[in-house]
Scaffold this motif. Structure first.
Motif, PDB file in Angstrom:
ATOM      1  N   LEU A   1       0.832  -1.005   0.242  1.00  0.00           N
ATOM      2  CA  LEU A   1       0.063   0.139   0.121  1.00  0.00           C
ATOM      3  C   LEU A   1       0.729   1.187   0.066  1.00  0.00           C
ATOM      4  O   LEU A   1       0.648   2.160  -0.742  1.00  0.00           O
ATOM      5  N   ASP A   2       1.976   1.554   0.820  1.00  0.00           N
ATOM      6  CA  ASP A   2       3.352   2.396   1.186  1.00  0.00           C
ATOM      7  C   ASP A   2       3.734   2.580  -0.103  1.00  0.00           C
ATOM      8  O   ASP A   2       3.278   3.511  -0.869  1.00  0.00           O
ATOM      9  N   LYS A   3       4.291   1.483  -1.147  1.00  0.00           N
ATOM     10  CA  LYS A   3       4.681   1.897  -2.016  1.00  0.00           C
ATOM     11  C   LYS A   3       3.625   2.467  -3.403  1.00  0.00           C
ATOM     12  O   LYS A   3       3.740   3.025  -4.225  1.00  0.00           O
ATOM     13  N   ASN A   4       2.232   1.745  -3.369  1.00  0.00           N
ATOM     14  CA  ASN A   4       0.864   2.171  -4.467  1.00  0.00           C
ATOM     15  C   ASN A   4       1.208   3.619  -3.981  1.00  0.00           C
ATOM     16  O   ASN A   4       0.522   4.669  -4.834  1.00  0.00           O
ATOM     17  N   ILE A   5       0.915   4.446  -3.056  1.00  0.00           N
ATOM     18  CA  ILE A   5       0.128   5.795  -2.497  1.00  0.00           C
ATOM     19  C   ILE A   5       1.797   6.157  -2.974  1.00  0.00           C
ATOM     20  O   ILE A   5       1.311   7.590  -4.408  1.00  0.00           O
ATOM     21  N   ASP A   6       2.916   5.999  -2.220  1.00  0.00           N
ATOM     22  CA  ASP A   6       4.418   6.614  -3.000  1.00  0.00           C
ATOM     23  C   ASP A   6       4.182   7.265  -4.922  1.00  0.00           C
ATOM     24  O   ASP A   6       4.636   7.834  -5.605  1.00  0.00           O
ATOM     25  N   LEU A   7       3.797   5.644  -5.757  1.00  0.00           N
ATOM     26  CA  LEU A   7       3.838   5.905  -6.688  1.00  0.00           C
ATOM     27  C   LEU A   7       2.226   7.027  -7.367  1.00  0.00           C
ATOM     28  O   LEU A   7       2.195   7.913  -8.782  1.00  0.00           O
TER      29      LEU A   7
END
Length: 167
Positions: free
Chosen positions: A139-145
């Motif tokens: 989820l954190d990686k998706n938010i950053d993207l």
């Protein structure tokens, strides 16, 4: 420490108290006497850290520092998560009651096996924690993207990534 005395403290005093508690590695019984106070301290600390993170991200974007912004975002999120987790775990250790309802409730392991809280082993709890951490990381990686996409769309003056890439 009463709830009223906690509410009178400034945000900085609360930040300092939480940092001291986290650096000490444990919350003493004296610190944990007022569970609502600990939660209020943690809430205010995370709220302040969130505002700092948002201001830092805006500044980084203004200076076209996309990589720096993503790194700062991640660092603040990790710091806030560690602090909240530390406070919550310590407070829960002091106050949790293993009720029949909780012991009879269940959760699913990564392999799909259903296990009750009352019957779950240390290994099963660790498997579940690992699954949750993996989901959080994704989820954190998706938010950053998504934040990076917004930044590129704004910087490129486009209305979408496709418009930006095909222009």
């Amino acid at each position: 420490m009463t709830m009223q005395s906690v509410l009178k403290r400034t945000t900085r005093q609360m930040e300092t108290k939480i940092e001291e508690l986290i650096q000490a590695g444990e919350i003493t019984l004296i610190d944990a006497e007022d569970f609502p106070s600990l939660l209020e301290c943690a809430r205010r600390y995370v709220e302040t850290e969130h505002r700092k993170r948002e201001r830092t991200i805006v500044r980084a974007k203004e200076h076209s520092a996309v990589e720096r912004s993503a790194k700062i975002h991640s660092q603040y999120r990790e710091k806030a998560a560690k602090i909240v987790t530390g406070v919550a775990v310590a407070a829960v250790k002091q106050y949790i009651q293993w009720t029949k309802d909780l012991l009879d409730s269940s959760f699913f392991l990564p392999d799909g096996t259903e296990v009750t809280w009352g019957d779950a082993t240390k290994v099963q709890h660790n498997l579940y924690i690992g699954m949750l951490k993996s989901q959080r990381s994704g989820l954190d990686k998706n938010i950053d993207l998504h934040e990076l996409a917004i930044f590129d769309i704004e910087e490129g003056g486009a209305s979408s990534l496709r418009e930006l890439v095909t222009a």
